[in-house]
Design a protein around this motif. Structure first.
Motif, short mmCIF file in Angstrom:
data_model
loop_
_atom_site.label_atom_id
_atom_site.label_comp_id
_atom_site.label_asym_id
_atom_site.label_seq_id
_atom_site.Cartn_x
_atom_site.Cartn_y
_atom_site.Cartn_z
N MET A 157 3.81 6.06 16.33
CA MET A 157 3.56 5.04 15.31
C MET A 157 4.25 5.34 14.03
N LYS A 158 5.23 4.56 13.44
CA LYS A 158 5.80 4.59 12.14
C LYS A 158 4.77 4.68 11.10
N PRO A 159 4.93 5.88 10.39
CA PRO A 159 3.53 5.80 9.09
C PRO A 159 3.71 4.72 8.18
N ILE A 160 2.73 4.40 7.69
CA ILE A 160 2.67 3.68 6.39
C ILE A 160 2.75 4.49 5.15
N THR A 161 3.83 4.08 4.40
CA THR A 161 4.05 5.02 3.17
C THR A 161 3.98 4.14 1.71
N ILE A 162 3.92 5.16 0.81
CA ILE A 162 3.68 4.53 -0.66
C ILE A 162 5.23 4.20 -1.05
N ARG A 163 5.08 2.65 -1.18
CA ARG A 163 6.29 2.05 -1.71
C ARG A 163 6.54 2.25 -3.20
N ASN A 164 5.29 1.99 -3.94
CA ASN A 164 5.09 1.77 -5.35
C ASN A 164 4.02 1.93 -5.99
N ILE A 165 3.85 2.40 -7.17
CA ILE A 165 2.56 2.61 -7.83
C ILE A 165 2.70 1.87 -9.16
N ARG A 166 1.61 0.92 -9.40
CA ARG A 166 1.81 0.40 -10.78
C ARG A 166 0.33 0.46 -11.47
N THR A 167 0.33 0.50 -12.67
CA THR A 167 -0.85 0.29 -13.48
C THR A 167 -1.02 -1.06 -14.27
N ILE A 168 -2.21 -1.37 -14.52
CA ILE A 168 -2.71 -2.47 -15.26
C ILE A 168 -3.73 -2.20 -16.36
N ALA A 169 -3.36 -2.34 -17.46
CA ALA A 169 -4.43 -2.05 -18.52
C ALA A 169 -4.78 -3.07 -19.05
N THR A 170 -6.30 -3.33 -19.04
CA THR A 170 -6.90 -4.53 -19.48
C THR A 170 -8.36 -4.33 -20.05
N GLY B 48 7.05 7.28 -1.10
CA GLY B 48 7.38 7.80 0.40
C GLY B 48 6.51 8.49 1.18
N ARG B 49 5.34 9.09 0.53
CA ARG B 49 4.30 9.55 1.33
C ARG B 49 3.64 8.86 2.23
#
Ligand code: MG
Length: 410
Positions: free
Chosen positions: A1-14, A62-63
């Motif tokens: 099975m193809k692994p699910i990978t990290i595509r992006n990381i975002r931050t939200i300050a609130t 990509g991890r």
């Protein structure tokens, strides 16, 4: 099975409740699966954003999202120097989001991944404060009526601002308090609470490490007749050896650790049975991955979890809740309520944990069961980012001084 990978990381300050929160979103290669985490470090959140954006994001894109343990270990040693409130918060934001993703992939709540519930809900304690005994008593009474079994009592805030203070000329500005007057006021406070409300409620008090070591040992001993559930942060991280003397002189239970950043800080205290509760702060230890290990270490020595959630975001509260539902060693967790912001918070954080009669419940949605309404979050910018407000740049309450003008621990 193809692994699910990290595509992006975002931050939200609130900051809907005033304290600056930093929410992390880990987007994956699988459409529709995004993890949510919390990397809040209230007073230094811009440094956490930089850590995530400049250093962790390039490392982790990509991890394979399933490799939480390896991602945690790799992230922790990547800068060679490790463990700090900034770095641990940044890693926690990603770690918590990865546990949320794992739950979504498994179609199970995170507490199930940890081994299932040890209890249907987690007991929470609330915070009865007031400028005088009557006001603390009124707040105490309200919480009791709402069904709270655990209440933390403070007179005049942490460290207690109990009377006018006379200082020498030319002292610097700050949050002034008088240690001996504070210590006396704590005894009066608990005399008042027990006389007026009996012995059914479990009582907690937070010293915030503001007394000298010998004075806090005396205080703990003087509080013995009031049978506290715990006395919080008697000593700061740099004076932990004093817990040996504390144990030799009093049976008042001890809780410590909300500002710890390394499990080794608890280790001698747990090994020697010098404390009764660990104040696990899920963002400051680096997330659920180290949190569950610390809880297990405590359990093996009969020490319980007394989890921190002081100015935590709802995402950190949810992560803490899932650990507490699973951990056999759980005792009670902090919760300051969403107060007058209940409606706003429910809309901004769909799936917000619910409290009924002094117990916090998780929903049964996959992952942490909580999300964020980003548009709404942006309507509540952090004070540091709002024009004309810089109170969290140099907060007054952490600039604490004793009557002669000396700086002391906040
Ligand atoms: Mg505390």
């Amino acid at each position: 099975m193809k692994p699910i990978t990290i595509r992006n990381i975002r931050t939200i300050a609130t900051a809907p409740m005033g304290a600056s929160w930093l929410i992390v979103l880990v987007e994956t290669s699988e459409p529709g699966i995004t993890g949510i985490g919390c990397a809040s470090f209230r007073m230094r959140y811009h440094t956490v954003i930089t850590t995530i954006e400049r250093y962790l994001k390039p490392l982790l894109i990509g991890r394979d999202v399933s490799e939480i343990e390896d991602i945690w270990q790799t992230s922790m040693v990547q800068s060679y120097w490790r463990n700090s409130p900034v770095f641990n918060s940044a890693i926690a934001g990603i770690d918590i989001a990865l546990w949320d993703i794992k739950g979504k992939m498994a179609n199970m709540p995170v507490y199930q991944l940890l081994g299932g519930k040890s209890r249907p809900a987690a007991a929470v304690y609330s915070h009865a404060d007031g400028k005088d005994l009557q006001e603390v008593g009124d707040n105490f009474s309200k919480f009791r009526e709402q069904g709270y079994k655990f209440i933390r009592c403070q007179l005049g805030g942490y460290g207690g601002k109990v009377h006018e203070i006379t200082s020498p000329d030319n002292v610097l500005p700050g949050n002034y308090f008088d240690p001996p007057a504070y210590a006396k006021s704590v005894i009066k406070l608990f005399d008042y609470i027990r006389e007026n409300f009996g012995t059914d409620t479990e009582l907690i008090h937070d010293v915030h490490s503001r007394l000298s070591p010998i004075d806090v040992i005396k205080l703990a001993r003087n509080l013995e007749p009031h049978n506290l559930f715990w006395l919080e942060d008697a000593f700061p991280p740099e004076l932990l050896d004093w817990y040996t003397l504390m144990r030799q002189h009093t049976l008042t239970p001890q809780a410590v650790g909300e500002i710890f950043t390394h499990p080794r800080e608890w280790e001698p205290l747990i090994n020697d049975r010098l404390i009764d509760f660990i104040r696990l702060n899920i963002t400051k230890v680096g997330g659920i991955t180290p949190g569950k290990k610390i809880a297990a270490k405590a359990e093996s020595n009969g020490v319980r979890l007394g989890s921190y959630a002081g100015c935590s975001s709802p995402v950190a509260v949810a992560a803490t809740l899932h650990v507490n539902l699973n951990a056999y060693s759980f005792g009670a967790m902090e919760w300051n309520s969403w107060k007058y912001m209940e409606d706003v918070m429910s809309e901004m954080f769909p799936g917000l944990p619910q409290v009924r009669s002094g117990y916090m419940y998780a929903n049964d949605q996959p992952g942490l069961g909580i999300g964020i309404n980003e548009k709404m979050a942006l309507k509540f910018p952090c004070p540091e980012d709002s024009l004309g407000m810089d109170i969290h740049d140099v907060p007054l309450w952490t600039t604490t001084r004793t009557p002669d003008g000396s700086s002391t621990r906040p």
